[in-house]
Write a protein that holds these residues in place. Sequence first.
Motif, mmCIF file in Angstrom:
data_model
loop_
_atom_site.group_PDB
_atom_site.id
_atom_site.type_symbol
_atom_site.label_atom_id
_atom_site.label_comp_id
_atom_site.label_asym_id
_atom_site.label_seq_id
_atom_site.Cartn_x
_atom_site.Cartn_y
_atom_site.Cartn_z
ATOM 1 N N GLN A 62 0.827 -1.207 0.000
ATOM 2 C CA GLN A 62 0.000 0.000 0.000
ATOM 3 C C GLN A 62 0.861 1.257 0.000
ATOM 4 N N LEU A 64 3.714 1.638 -1.392
ATOM 5 C CA LEU A 64 4.557 1.758 -2.575
ATOM 6 C C LEU A 64 3.692 2.061 -3.789
ATOM 7 N N PRO A 65 4.282 2.695 -4.813
ATOM 8 C CA PRO A 65 3.493 2.991 -6.005
ATOM 9 C C PRO A 65 3.126 1.723 -6.758
ATOM 10 N N GLY A 66 2.058 1.796 -7.535
ATOM 11 C CA GLY A 66 1.652 0.673 -8.379
ATOM 12 C C GLY A 66 0.328 0.085 -7.930
ATOM 13 N N ALA A 67 -0.307 -0.689 -8.810
ATOM 14 C CA ALA A 67 -1.545 -1.368 -8.454
ATOM 15 C C ALA A 67 -1.239 -2.357 -7.336
ATOM 16 N N ASN A 68 -2.065 -2.328 -6.261
ATOM 17 C CA ASN A 68 -1.775 -3.146 -5.086
ATOM 18 C C ASN A 68 -1.521 -4.607 -5.420
ATOM 19 N N VAL A 74 4.582 -9.251 -7.227
ATOM 20 C CA VAL A 74 6.037 -9.070 -7.204
ATOM 21 C C VAL A 74 6.604 -9.473 -5.840
ATOM 22 N N LEU A 169 -4.457 9.585 -0.276
ATOM 23 C CA LEU A 169 -3.965 8.335 0.292
ATOM 24 C C LEU A 169 -2.659 8.521 1.059
ATOM 25 N N SER B 19 4.022 5.507 -13.056
ATOM 26 C CA SER B 19 4.285 4.265 -12.324
ATOM 27 C C SER B 19 4.886 4.566 -10.959
ATOM 28 N N ILE B 20 5.776 5.558 -10.913
ATOM 29 C CA ILE B 20 6.423 5.908 -9.649
ATOM 30 C C ILE B 20 5.488 6.723 -8.755
ATOM 31 N N ALA B 22 2.156 6.392 -8.618
ATOM 32 C CA ALA B 22 0.857 5.762 -8.390
ATOM 33 C C ALA B 22 0.747 5.118 -7.014
ATOM 34 N N ILE B 23 1.019 5.897 -5.964
ATOM 35 C CA ILE B 23 0.788 5.392 -4.610
ATOM 36 C C ILE B 23 -0.716 5.352 -4.394
ATOM 37 N N GLY B 25 -2.330 2.926 -6.041
ATOM 38 C CA GLY B 25 -2.778 2.188 -7.207
ATOM 39 C C GLY B 25 -3.101 3.081 -8.384
ATOM 40 N N VAL B 26 -3.477 2.439 -9.470
ATOM 41 C CA VAL B 26 -3.699 3.163 -10.711
ATOM 42 C C VAL B 26 -4.947 4.039 -10.623
ATOM 43 N N VAL B 88 4.052 -0.875 -15.149
ATOM 44 C CA VAL B 88 4.377 -1.791 -14.033
ATOM 45 C C VAL B 88 5.879 -1.858 -13.725
ATOM 46 N N SER B 91 7.483 0.645 -10.695
ATOM 47 C CA SER B 91 6.889 0.326 -9.387
ATOM 48 C C SER B 91 7.294 -1.073 -8.951
ATOM 49 N N SER B 92 7.403 -2.014 -9.896
ATOM 50 C CA SER B 92 7.775 -3.382 -9.523
ATOM 51 C C SER B 92 9.203 -3.454 -8.997
ATOM 52 N N ILE B 94 10.712 -1.102 -7.409
ATOM 53 C CA ILE B 94 10.646 -0.543 -6.050
ATOM 54 C C ILE B 94 10.093 -1.579 -5.076
ATOM 55 N N VAL B 95 8.992 -2.242 -5.465
ATOM 56 C CA VAL B 95 8.381 -3.248 -4.583
ATOM 57 C C VAL B 95 9.371 -4.373 -4.303
#
Lengths: 190, 177
Positions: A62, A64-68, A74, A169, B19-20, B22-23, B25-26, B88, B91-92, B94-95
């Motif tokens: 949550q 971090l950026p991107g779709a949850n 990942v 958010l 992408s960076i 999008a905290i 989500g999209v 994606v 952000s990926s 980073i995750v």
Amino acid sequence: MSQTSAASSAPPRPTELELFLAFLGASLRGFGGVFVMGRRMLVEETRWLTPDEFVEILGVCQFLPGANIVNVSVAVGQRFRGWTGSLAALAGMIVAPAALSVALAALYLHYASIPMVAHAMNATASAASGLIIGAALKMAEPILRKDWVLALPVALATLLAAGFLHWPLIVVLLVMAPAGAAIAWTRRAR
Amino acid sequence: MTPTPSPLASVTQHFLLLSILAIGGVNAVTPEIHRQVVEVSGWMSDREFAELFAVAQATPGPNMLIATLVGWRVAGLMGAAVATLAMVGPSSVIVYSVTRVWDRFRDRPWRAIVAAGMAPVVVGLIGSSGYLLAKGAAADWRGVALTAASAILLWRTRLNPLWMLAGAAALALAGIV
């Protein structure tokens, strides 16, 4: 890294292929978003994650950026197989839906203006939002049972701030996560 | 004369940046995608964007498919592939990096405290996104009833969620809701 603290049975260790196929299956069943199906796949079907582990990974994602749910794929791939696992899970999550969306876009654009199709899509959207609420209730149960004095006010305050007061958010996270951690700190080792 | 970047290059650049950002989500950056695609670049009309968004919602898969479809509309199949990867990719990475560090602190007491404090926040956020989506989707009380019914069925039973979605579509097509 010690794995001995896991449950009584051997901890799961899916292969890259298993990760790819499981996330592929979840994403293709994920109408209106993969969150509900992704949780079902990870916690109930494959049992790769306990309910607690799922909530914890989702919590990190949550922030971090991107779709949850893309982030969850990942993170789960990383946990079991490192970067090859992340790539496999991510590919399973996005490749097929992306291809399908383009195919459907070419088709749908002809039919979206038909009132009946629009009406059915709208009803499905209502049901899909109910699924997300249902998943939130499912996730809330074990957390409330564990320590409701911590969980209930923090969950309700978050719901109020994000759902009703429309805080951005990032503000919700920066206020509520430290607040939750602070309450958890005062209630540790009881 | 300054060279105009190709649509493919602009769309790639746009989604790499989003992408960076999008905290949340999209869905959190959808207004920004709309601004760029419709108002700034003029790649498509407002109505076209709304249609693509509806298709993205109706397609099974993660909520980032709007990026795929914008790429497709602007630069064909290549655009779809590149926009998807751009959305994606960053952000990926980073995750991946953050969860590796998080796993390394597996046995630290502070991690359990942070996780315990975070859990109800996560639940509250999921609940609020369900509430906001329900509010947007429901035209009248029948939409609310569909939302409530599928929430209760998912919560209290182990029924496959596809039944709730198919049921809602069937009820709508039959003219009941």
